[in-house]
Design a protein around this motif. Sequence first.
Motif, PDB file in Angstrom:
ATOM      1  N   LEU A 132       0.736  -1.097  -0.037  1.00  0.00           N
ATOM      2  CA  LEU A 132      -0.063  -0.027  -0.117  1.00  0.00           C
ATOM      3  C   LEU A 132       0.869   1.282  -0.007  1.00  0.00           C
ATOM      4  CD1 LEU A 132      -2.657  -1.131   2.641  1.00  0.00           C
ATOM      5  CD2 LEU A 132      -3.019  -0.423   0.234  1.00  0.00           C
ATOM      6  N   SER A 133       2.148   1.310   0.783  1.00  0.00           N
ATOM      7  CA  SER A 133       2.712   2.556   0.662  1.00  0.00           C
ATOM      8  C   SER A 133       3.530   2.588  -0.531  1.00  0.00           C
ATOM      9  CB  SER A 133       3.934   2.133   1.873  1.00  0.00           C
ATOM     10  OG  SER A 133       3.273   2.134   3.039  1.00  0.00           O
ATOM     11  N   LEU A 150      -5.719   0.983   8.625  1.00  0.00           N
ATOM     12  CA  LEU A 150      -5.270  -0.331   8.721  1.00  0.00           C
ATOM     13  C   LEU A 150      -3.731  -0.662   9.497  1.00  0.00           C
ATOM     14  CD1 LEU A 150      -5.411  -3.216   7.612  1.00  0.00           C
ATOM     15  CD2 LEU A 150      -3.965  -2.456   5.505  1.00  0.00           C
ATOM     16  N   ALA A 151      -3.004   0.500   9.320  1.00  0.00           N
ATOM     17  CA  ALA A 151      -1.715   0.351  10.098  1.00  0.00           C
ATOM     18  C   ALA A 151      -1.792   0.433  11.617  1.00  0.00           C
ATOM     19  CB  ALA A 151      -0.621   1.238   9.662  1.00  0.00           C
ATOM     20  N   TRP A 206      -8.913  19.739  -2.283  1.00  0.00           N
ATOM     21  CA  TRP A 206      -7.589  19.323  -1.534  1.00  0.00           C
ATOM     22  C   TRP A 206      -7.594  17.652  -1.171  1.00  0.00           C
ATOM     23  CZ3 TRP A 206      -7.039  17.215   3.353  1.00  0.00           C
ATOM     24  CH2 TRP A 206      -5.905  17.198   3.851  1.00  0.00           C
ATOM     25  N   PRO A 207      -8.758  17.104  -0.984  1.00  0.00           N
ATOM     26  CA  PRO A 207      -8.616  15.626  -0.619  1.00  0.00           C
ATOM     27  C   PRO A 207      -8.111  14.794  -1.969  1.00  0.00           C
ATOM     28  CG  PRO A 207     -10.691  16.452   0.272  1.00  0.00           C
ATOM     29  CD  PRO A 207     -10.120  17.699  -0.573  1.00  0.00           C
ATOM     30  N   TRP A 218      -6.653   7.922   0.591  1.00  0.00           N
ATOM     31  CA  TRP A 218      -5.628   7.223   0.492  1.00  0.00           C
ATOM     32  C   TRP A 218      -4.858   6.993   1.853  1.00  0.00           C
ATOM     33  CZ3 TRP A 218      -3.989   5.269  -4.855  1.00  0.00           C
ATOM     34  CH2 TRP A 218      -4.882   5.733  -5.695  1.00  0.00           C
ATOM     35  N   ARG A 219      -4.191   7.977   2.385  1.00  0.00           N
ATOM     36  CA  ARG A 219      -3.348   8.004   3.707  1.00  0.00           C
ATOM     37  C   ARG A 219      -4.277   7.796   4.903  1.00  0.00           C
ATOM     38  NH1 ARG A 219       0.956  11.043   1.665  1.00  0.00           N
ATOM     39  NH2 ARG A 219       0.840  12.336  -0.048  1.00  0.00           N
TER      40      ARG A 219
END
Length: 261
Positions: free
Chosen positions: A177-178, A239-240, A224-225, A232-233
């Motif tokens: 994902l990163s 999840l992290a 902006w989003p 996404w972030r």
Amino acid sequence: SGWEVGYWLFDWSVARWSWRYQYDTTPTQPHPAEGFVRLFGGDTSRWARLIRFQDSLLVGRNLLSYITPTTPIDEISWRWLPAFQPRLPLPPKKLYRHPSRYAAEFRQVMEGWAQALQNWPTWPAVTPPDSARAALAQELALAWEITRLRVLFRYHWLRGLLSPRESPQEATHLDTLSAILSQAERVVVRFPLRYSWVAAERVCRSGRRPCRHPHPSYRFGYLWPAYTLHFWRRELSQLAHGRWSPLHQNIWDIPRLIGLW
């Protein structure tokens, strides 16, 4: 506004597609791909394949429900409050907390999703007749690529949700994902920002709260989003770290959104 222009283009396209063309007194069925051919040239079948693929994948298989970010309304009460947009069949936090319970339920969806990603068609290489059409073709190609990356990102995000917590599988999906997020960042900055006289008002790259927009619930700016890949972030962080509160990395004015003031 862009919204109004979009409606105008939609009506114009429907009118053209409804027009009855004839060759040697034989009616010819028009197809949406003809618009791409007139603009950029190329083979009708290749453009038609892109249209069919997107329609069958995002709409026919209801993939929109799986790639759309959740809203604060979803996270406040998934069961009792109505959905504002397509969303997952179940709350993400349920999948995160009980992955083994729901893995079998999503297996068929994930298999079809993986197959669609493997068969994702490439954007046709075209040589438009002028610079304006070339710029438009480049922008559409970027949009096609960012759509693919979004589908790929959410695929690994959902795979991560359905993996055992703190397992090697979860760590692998987080790393993937990163990497996908980094690819998307390089793509999104290539989109042209037109109408520079409103860019300062509508695109707040820093994300600072004083940067406002007339919309009552988007104080960060309308674009902006999308430009910063905020959701996404946020999904990667959810999840992290297992953060599923509607206030986590929130940019919405929730009291105003639900009509309290």
